[in-house]
Design an enzyme around this catalytic site. Structure first.
Site, PDB file in Angstrom:
ATOM      1  N   GLU A  19       1.070   2.109   2.138  1.00  0.00           N
ATOM      2  CA  GLU A  19       1.781   2.746   1.036  1.00  0.00           C
ATOM      3  C   GLU A  19       2.752   1.727   0.589  1.00  0.00           C
ATOM      4  O   GLU A  19       2.816   0.670   1.094  1.00  0.00           O
ATOM      5  CB  GLU A  19       2.668   4.061   1.498  1.00  0.00           C
ATOM      6  CG  GLU A  19       3.397   3.704   2.722  1.00  0.00           C
ATOM      7  CD  GLU A  19       4.649   4.345   2.518  1.00  0.00           C
ATOM      8  OE1 GLU A  19       5.276   4.148   1.622  1.00  0.00           O
ATOM      9  OE2 GLU A  19       5.300   4.990   3.760  1.00  0.00           O
ATOM     10  N   LYS A  80       9.368   6.480  -7.491  1.00  0.00           N
ATOM     11  CA  LYS A  80       8.913   7.056  -6.276  1.00  0.00           C
ATOM     12  C   LYS A  80       7.659   7.925  -6.783  1.00  0.00           C
ATOM     13  O   LYS A  80       7.913   9.003  -7.293  1.00  0.00           O
ATOM     14  CB  LYS A  80       9.875   7.685  -5.452  1.00  0.00           C
ATOM     15  CG  LYS A  80       9.335   7.912  -4.016  1.00  0.00           C
ATOM     16  CD  LYS A  80      10.621   8.688  -3.191  1.00  0.00           C
ATOM     17  CE  LYS A  80      10.127   9.282  -1.878  1.00  0.00           C
ATOM     18  NZ  LYS A  80      11.468   9.842  -1.316  1.00  0.00           N
ATOM     19  N   VAL A 100       3.416   8.934   0.790  1.00  0.00           N
ATOM     20  CA  VAL A 100       2.283   9.226   1.780  1.00  0.00           C
ATOM     21  C   VAL A 100       1.275   9.949   0.675  1.00  0.00           C
ATOM     22  O   VAL A 100       0.063   9.788   0.785  1.00  0.00           O
ATOM     23  CB  VAL A 100       2.717   9.997   2.882  1.00  0.00           C
ATOM     24  CG1 VAL A 100       1.651  10.577   3.794  1.00  0.00           C
ATOM     25  CG2 VAL A 100       3.291   9.219   3.895  1.00  0.00           C
ATOM     26  N   LYS A 153       9.537  11.825   9.899  1.00  0.00           N
ATOM     27  CA  LYS A 153      11.154  10.907   9.876  1.00  0.00           C
ATOM     28  C   LYS A 153      11.911  11.900  10.669  1.00  0.00           C
ATOM     29  O   LYS A 153      12.029  13.058  10.600  1.00  0.00           O
ATOM     30  CB  LYS A 153      11.415  11.029   8.697  1.00  0.00           C
ATOM     31  CG  LYS A 153      10.477   9.649   7.858  1.00  0.00           C
ATOM     32  CD  LYS A 153      11.013   9.448   6.369  1.00  0.00           C
ATOM     33  CE  LYS A 153      10.051   8.320   5.741  1.00  0.00           C
ATOM     34  NZ  LYS A 153       8.994   8.934   5.408  1.00  0.00           N
TER      35      LYS A 153
END
Length: 521
Positions: A19, A80, A100, A153
């Site tokens: 990524e 993003k 992702v 995360k």
């Protein structure tokens, strides 16, 4: 697709998708650039080809040059890019890093089954009230790519994230001896993964099994951060609580939350979280590359016929009889094609087609694993065809010495109008009644038989006779106007269940049957 990536895919070599949001939004320049270079290097050292995915000036790139990596790493305005963002970013000609979710989409479309990242997104803390749930989770539920990460995360609600993945039907496995689901910076989250795989071979078998089932969902392989570089769970948790409080007070929401929290954690942990982040990314790249190499070996063995997929013969398969083609599409930049031997500027690309192959491909992607009866030459196209069709049952396809795989070349104008088409399709005549009759038992048990107009007339008549005797469902794809009428030259057509002609093909069929064609059609 970068030439090195395309070449590796064509040759069946392992490729690992990477990524780029970690480059554009995860770390500051120039650390992000050195990290990206090192991760690509780790992939290469472990036997795979890196394919970093990014958006450059409105175009998706799978595999980046060093200059392109530097462009993204130093960009101040990179977007993003997740699933929802693609249409706007591409239409506006913007540049950005893929999340992702975004990377999974590009990897799947490019034919890359393994993707390495740091950690996936998930259900944010207080997500039951804010409904802040990462698109990574829904992507894992609908895109068949294996994601290798250090779990989710730490800033997320990991328990609810695992529950959401279960709802999405995602197979989650911890990597190593423990079922403990890692928490990105930390090796422990307090939650167990549903499954675990001990090494890259077990992980590759799991991924191969998932891809073979055609479920259209992904796999998550959760790899713990190396022990010596992992952060203390308590230290990280205290820093997360402080960072969350600050994010709320500043009104930070949506896709800006994760970059803010990760940057704040670096400050609050005096760089310990960043050190863990760099370590886990490198470790994931190593593990993911080894998994991709192991998966490639499994797929190569199957293509050679040494390793049949378990369960392939437990239920009767549909049977598809028809052509396999390698298509070369040459599209000129100008609306008019220059004659007189002049070179026309344009773009030439190779694709894989053939009506029979296309039908078998569609059925395979729907989880039906049809038996394809076709013929290819043992020539320069063979390995590329077999690799492209690795998800299909190609075990019965004839591979003929001294014959050429069917090829088709179309030259089209910039407006898409066909200027000239050339075809070398003689090998389709090798799909004979004698060859097809070897699979009579498969045909008689098949829930569906598909046949295309490339097949010789005698073969079509043989299949139609079997269909009549055994009440088989037969789908006939006429292929083109000149071949459409083959079953209608006799009573064979009465055994057909379904045909899919276009208007020109339907006209030809009507003429063959002696039926009038209505005026104006």
């Amino acid at each position: 697709i970068h030439p090195s990536v395309q070449e590796a895919l064509m040759e069946g070599r392992p490729v690992v998708a990477l990524e780029s949001t970690i480059i554009t939004h995860g770390m500051a320049y120039p650390l992000n650039l050195s990290m990206a270079r090192e991760v690509e290097g780790t992939v290469r050292v472990n036997g795979a080809v890196p394919a970093t995915v990014g958006i450059l000036r409105g175009q998706i790139h799978v595999g980046l040059t060093d200059e392109e990596l530097e462009f993204l790493a130093s960009s101040k305005n990179a977007v993003k890019v997740s699933r929802r963002d693609f249409p706007f970013v591409l239409s506006q000609g913007l540049s950005g890093g893929t999340t992702v979710s975004g990377t999974m989409i590009a990897a799947h479309k490019a034919g890359i089954p393994v993707f390495v990242t740091g950690g996936i997104g998930g259900v944010h803390r207080d997500g039951e009230n804010t409904m802040d749930v990462s698109a990574d989770l829904t992507e894992l539920g609908r895109t068949p790519v294996a994601v290798v990460s250090a779990g989710a995360k730490s800033i997320l609600d990991i328990g609810r994230t695992l529950e959401y993945l279960e709802t999405q039907g995602v197979c989650v496995a911890a990597f190593g001896e423990s079922r403990e689901f890692p928490a990105f910076f930390s090796r422990q989250s307090g939650f167990q993964a549903p499954y675990h795989v001990r090494d890259e071979e077990e992980a590759a078998k799991l991924i191969d099994s998932a891809l073979g089932l055609g479920l259209s969902s992904g796999v998550l392989i959760a790899v713990p951060c190396p022990q010596e570089r992992a952060a203390s769970g308590q230290v990280i948790e205290e820093a997360i609580q402080q960072a969350l409080s600050e994010a709320r007070s500043k009104g930070i929401t949506g896709k800006e939350v994760t970059p803010f929290l990760l940057q704040k954690l670096i400050e609050l942990t005096d760089g310990k979280s960043l050190d863990s982040n760099l370590a886990l990314i490198q470790n994931n790249a190593k593990v993911g590359s080894c998994i991709a190499v192991a998966l490639s070996k499994i797929q190569k063995a199957r293509r050679k016929g040494n390793l049949p997929r378990r369960g392939d013969t437990t239920a009767p398969q549909p049977v598809v009889i028809g052509g396999i083609n390698v298509d070369f599409i040459a599209k000129a930049w100008n609306p008019d094609i220059l004659g007189g031997g002049q070179t026309n500027a344009g773009r030439v690309r190779r694709t894989f087609g053939g009506v029979g192959r296309n039908l078998a491909d569609y059925l395979s992607r729907l989880g039906q694993t049809p038996l394809l009866l076709s013929a290819v030459g043992k020539d320069e196209h063979l390995q590329s065809v077999l690799h492209y069709c690795h998800h299909m049952d190609m075990s019965a396809v004839l591979q003929l010495e001294g014959k050429s795989t069917a090829t088709y070349c179309a030259v089209v104008t910039s407006a898409g109008e066909l200027s000239i088409g050339l075809g070398d399709m003689d090998i389709h005549q090798q799909i004979t009644e004698q060859y097809v009759s070897q699979f009579k038992e498969n045909l008689c048990q098949a829930p569906l038989v598909c046949i295309d107009g490339n097949v010789p007339l005698s073969t079509i008549q043989y299949v139609c006779q079997l269909a009549k005797e055994h009440q088989l469902a037969v789908c006939y794809e006429p292929t083109d106007e000149n071949k459409a009428s083959k079953p209608f030259l006799s009573d064979s057509w009465k055994a057909l269940t379904y045909i899919s002609p276009n208007l020109q093909e339907l006209r030809a069929i009507n003429r063959t049957l002696g039926n009038p064609v209505p005026a104006g059609i």
